[in-house]
Scaffold this active site. Structure first.
Site, PDB file in Angstrom:
ATOM      1  N   GLY A   1       1.052  -1.047  -0.057  1.00 28.66           N
ATOM      2  CA  GLY A   1       0.071  -0.325  -0.074  1.00 28.66           C
ATOM      3  C   GLY A   1       1.318   0.981   0.563  1.00 28.66           C
TER       4      GLY A   1
ATOM      5  N   GLY B   1       2.092   4.021   3.981  1.00 29.24           N
ATOM      6  CA  GLY B   1       2.118   3.015   3.383  1.00 29.24           C
ATOM      7  C   GLY B   1       3.404   3.873   2.878  1.00 29.24           C
TER       8      GLY B   1
ATOM      9  NE  ARG C   1     -16.287  13.742   9.028  1.00 26.92           N
ATOM     10  CZ  ARG C   1     -14.898  13.662   8.896  1.00 26.92           C
ATOM     11  NH1 ARG C   1     -14.095  12.076   8.400  1.00 26.92           N
ATOM     12  NH2 ARG C   1     -13.732  14.435   7.894  1.00 26.92           N
TER      13      ARG C   1
ATOM     14  CG  LEU D   1      -5.533  13.856   5.681  1.00 21.92           C
ATOM     15  CD1 LEU D   1      -5.960  15.248   4.942  1.00 21.92           C
ATOM     16  CD2 LEU D   1      -6.145  12.521   4.229  1.00 21.92           C
TER      17      LEU D   1
END
Lengths: 637, 258
Positions: free
Chosen positions: A40, A45, A330, A441
């Site tokens: 990945g 990765g 969320r 992120l």
């Protein structure tokens, strides 16, 4: 199976620093003797491969794409959190840690989250040094914006393309190492199995997607950074190629799968338009900074939005949650959108959407400013829906977006298979039952740039690893299994494309294991999924050959794994009888219809052990202790 | 809606290819071009024949994977749009639509509509980066960057590496792709130390990979789904000129990694 989280002793704020000194090191001259496989090349990765190569390890990086830059991290829009406190609004490592533990509804490991908050500072420094063009103010300093679940502005961003810019930064570092010969890059390779020698991960089997050849690769350690499993629902914001295959095959070899029912349904996505759709498109959560979410107060009000006067609009998030307003986390935003639509207040042809209205912000800031902040998102929305969001409110509805569950890892990011490490969305550890915006992120880069580059050395230095070659019987056996699986798919020779089974599976999961779940629905799903799986193996059509570039075979292989994995997800959801974060069990709610946790019985990580495709998995529990952030019912009122 | 498709079929890198005519029936105007192709492929799979190989991933215009020449235009007729964001409402009912892969010497065709764009990765590996080891960076706000420079860098950095610029260019030149990276990193103070060697190495790798030269036709800018401006090419040429005149020996003496 023993779940030892290996959390270092000491005060929360000192654990990671102290551990840095206590870890064993690999001598710089010896690092090149260790071959490491990274599967990945997304944020986790690529950053892992780059930083391990910089330190001197002999890295082999694999991706099923034609280039590492295609990984789906690239599609992340809104931003990345860091406790820099540049705006001076009271942020700190402790506050980011606190917000993340609370936002995850107390189902994440405190020590991991604290480490994440500490590292967040370094990530921004490093990314700026790599040339990531973050948004800046006129004085030349970095700009921040706010995101759901936080009351400070700690999100760094690069227009609506933050994931793209961060990935390109990591990709460029990776390619630099490729150019220097420190990383050998293997593109268009799909991982089909992890190879265990004496119980330790020592290699992988991959399929060359151009020639169809199976390849064996050996190493001293294997790192999976293969992303999440959101596409198990078929419709999601994930890319068409996202899959669970690498993680699932590792699970079948002994890696425990943790909290698979924790999936994130993102509140701001372009609504479903019809059966033909191959994917859903996210509209960044950052839009909730300037957009106001509303529906008409009366069910069946079909007037165009501009004709509905202010008093007849129901700004449901602002009314119900005055202190967080449109910036609630969320899971809360998604559930409320579902509730108003279930009550018949939804808008659009299907009645399954709510307005996200920018007219106030455009009046206040001007269209130019809004275009500068969100131009690419507005453009994308216009393309998909043929409606101009500068003139009419956007219509949004929740969609599957991210998976908090994943392969179980300890503090060193190692799975229950020794030597097999798991990073980024593919692991489970930092987001609990709900991930806050702009934290994915952060976690991917923390794991890749800063955690694994240290903990892997500790593993290699403290483990005796006999020399292994790909002639070992374990490689032959794994390759044989992978080939048998491919042959089995090609041999069915039915007449139904794999995608049809995928859609059926997705509908069952969305219906019964989506935004709200209950015992009856989950039990029904547990009966349905094996039927779809059986039907698949009797009637799927995989045309073409195995020794060739074959997109039908690639897709069928991934769907076959989703059909097994989906069942585990439902089983996990059924077992967890509480509501928490993204997992809302209808039987467990407060009088105000908020998620009601059951800390007495479910304050644990559920880690599942594979026992066979048609046999029940074994549940192991890792208890969670909260020393710093006290267990409380979440409130965003 | 119904369409007649002319799809490029090619068994592998070395075999000759040809167009296959296929009918697409019952297509919704709200389908994307790729969703329409999905339907066509599923019909082929149902009928026991092999689907047409094409690439896509994010299907929201950011990953750069999709790469189809539609009616002679890379990514099709819409400006500033990848083919995954091109919708069938854009076409006329009954229209004949030709679909081809990127065609360039440096992008060999692997099968049907799939081209190999590894040459782009090689160009980045040659110099498209800032050498900064993980963990060694000063505070992110230690070096202010004028907003104008940061914005221009971001304009260039928006490149998705799809290769439409190469497919559109009569010379199959990769100048816009290379210039976008040179300009992105060259506009930031962090990118200055390697500015000279970066441009020389990337351009030399580009030539080596078999891409053509720029003859200022600007087809690349017109095809670019991210509307990257050819002004970046002018900037790159300036940097290249300066490096060749004053810095090339220094760059050469250090040797190349690529």
């Amino acid at each position: 199976m023993i779940l030892d989280s290996k959390i270092p002793p000491g005060a929360m704020a000192d654990k990671w620093t102290d551990y840095g000194f206590n870890m064993k090191l690999v001598n710089p001259a010896n690092k090149r003797k260790h071959k490491v496989i990274v599967v990945g090349t997304g944020l986790a990765g690529a950053s892992a491969a780059a930083s391990l190569a910089e330190k001197g390890y002999n890295v082999h990086a694999f991706t099923f794409q034609d280039s590492p830059r295609r990984a789906h991290s690239i599609a992340a829009q809104g931003g990345i959190n860091a406790a820099k406190n540049y705006p001076g609004d009271g942020d700190s490592i402790h506050r980011l840690f606190y917000d993340t533990v609370k936002g995850g509804d107390f189902r994440a490991r405190e020590a991991n989250v604290h480490r994440l908050a500490e590292i967040s500072l370094k990530i921004i420094d490093h990314c700026v040094a790599l040339g990531v063009p973050f948004a800046r103010e006129y004085g030349g300093l970095l700009d921040n914006r706010s995101f759901g679940g936080a009351q400070v502005s700690r999100t760094f961003y690069a227009r609506g393309q933050t994931g793209q810019q961060l990935l390109l930064g990591a990709y460029q570092s990776l390619m630099r190492q490729v150019g220097e010969g420190q990383v050998k890059l293997h593109t268009r390779r799909e991982m089909l199995d992890v190879v265990l020698v004496d119980g330790v991960a020592r290699g992988i089997i991959v399929r060359d997607l151009v020639t169809g050849r199976l390849e064996r690769h050996e190493a001293d350690a294997v790192i999976l950074a293969t992303g999440g499993y959101g596409r198990v629902f078929y419709l999601s914001t994930n890319a068409a190629g996202c899959n669970v295959t690498a993680a699932w095959r590792a699970h079948k070899r002994g890696a425990a799968f943790a909290n698979p029912c924790f999936t994130q349904i993102h509140p701001t996505c372009v609504p479903v338009a019809g059966d033909h759709q191959s994917k859903l498109t996210l509209m960044s959560e950052s839009l909730r900074n300037d957009g106001r979410v509303w529906v008409p107060r009366t069910a069946g009000d079909k007037r165009p939005p501009h004709d509905i006067p202010e008093a007849e609009r129901f700004y449901f998030l602002e009314e119900k949650y005055p202190s967080f307003g449109n910036l609630v986390p969320r899971d809360v935003a998604s559930r409320n959108a579902k509730q108003v639509c279930d009550a018949g207040l939804g808008v659009g042809e299907s009645g399954l959407s709510v307005y996200l209205d920018f007219s106030d912000a455009i009046k206040r800031l001007g269209e130019g400013k809004i275009r500068e902040k969100y131009g690419n998102l507005f453009h994308m929305y216009d393309k998909i829906t043929d409606e101009n969001p500068y003139q009419v409110p956007m219509r949004i509805y929740p969609a599957v977006h991210y998976t908090m569950g994943g392969l179980w890892v300890d503090y060193n990011l190692m799975s229950t298979i020794p030597g097999l490490h798991v990073l980024g969305e593919a692991n489970f550890s930092d987001h609990g039952a709900n991930r806050l915006g702009a934290s994915a992120l952060m976690q991917g880069l923390a794991d890749g740039y800063f955690v694994i580059s240290q903990t892997l050395g500790h593993y290699l230095a403290s483990t005796s690893l006999p020399k292994v070659t790909t002639d070992h019987a374990a490689f032959a056996e794994a390759e044989h299994d992978a080939k048998a699986h491919i042959d089995r798919l090609l041999a069915v020779k039915g007449n139904v494309p794999a995608v049809e089974f995928h859609r059926r599976l997705g509908k069952v999961l969305w219906e019964h294991c989506g935004m709200a779940r209950n015992e009856a629905g989950l039990k029904l799903a547990l009966q349905e999924i094996p039927k779809i799986r059986a039907d698949f193996w009797n009637n799927v059509s995989v045309t073409g050959a195995g020794g060739d570039l074959n997109i039908a075979l690639e897709e069928a292989g991934r769907v076959a794994d989703f059909l097994e994995f989906g069942e585990l997800m439902v089983r996990d959801a059924l077992t967890r009888k509480e509501s928490c974060g993204g997992h809302f069990r209808e039987e467990s709610q407060t009088p105000e219809n908020e998620a009601l946790r059951d800390d007495e019985n479910f304050c644990h990580v559920a880690a599942w052990e594979f026992t066979g495709v048609d046999s029940e998995p074994i549940l192991h529990k890792e208890p969670l202790a909260f020393e710093e952030v006290h267990l409380t019912q979440r409130s965003y009122k | 809606m119904n369409f007649k498709l002319r799809l490029w079929r090619q068994k592998d890198r070395t075999s000759p290819g040809s167009f296959q005519e296929v009918e697409a029936h019952g297509i919704s105007p709200d389908m994307s071009f790729l969703e329409m192709l999905d339907e066509v492929n599923n019909d082929m799979i149902r009928a026991g024949s092999e689907p047409v190989a094409f690439e896509s991933d994010c299907r929201e215009g950011i990953c750069g994977t999709c790469s189809l020449v539609v009616e002679g235009l890379p990514h099709g007729p819409d400006k500033g749009t990848t083919v995954c964001q091109l919708f069938m409402r854009r076409f006329l009912d009954g229209q004949t639509i030709s679909v081809e892969p990127w065609r360039a010497k440096a992008f060999p065709i692997l099968k049907d509509l799939v081209a190999d764009r590894a040459a782009f990765d090689d160009i980045i590996a040659a110099g498209g980066f800032i050498s900064a080891k993980t963990g060694s960076a000063p505070d992110a706000n230690g070096l202010p960057v004028p907003k104008k420079d940061a914005d221009t860098a971001m304009d260039a950095a928006a490149c998705i590496g799809c290769g439409a610029c190469v497919a559109a260019c009569p010379n199959a030149s990769a100048m816009l792709f290379v210039a976008a990276k040179v300009s992105h990193l060259g506009h930031l103070p962090q990118g200055q130390p390697e500015r000279e060697r970066r441009v020389v190495r990337m351009v030399s790798k580009m030539d080596e990979a078999g891409f053509g030269n720029c003859s200022n036709r600007y087809e690349c800018e017109a095809a670019c789904p991210k509307e990257i401006s050819v002004e970046h090419i002018a900037r790159m040429n300036r940097d290249y000129g300066v490096s060749s005149l004053f810095g090339s020996e220094r760059v050469r003496a250090e040797g190349g990694a690529g």
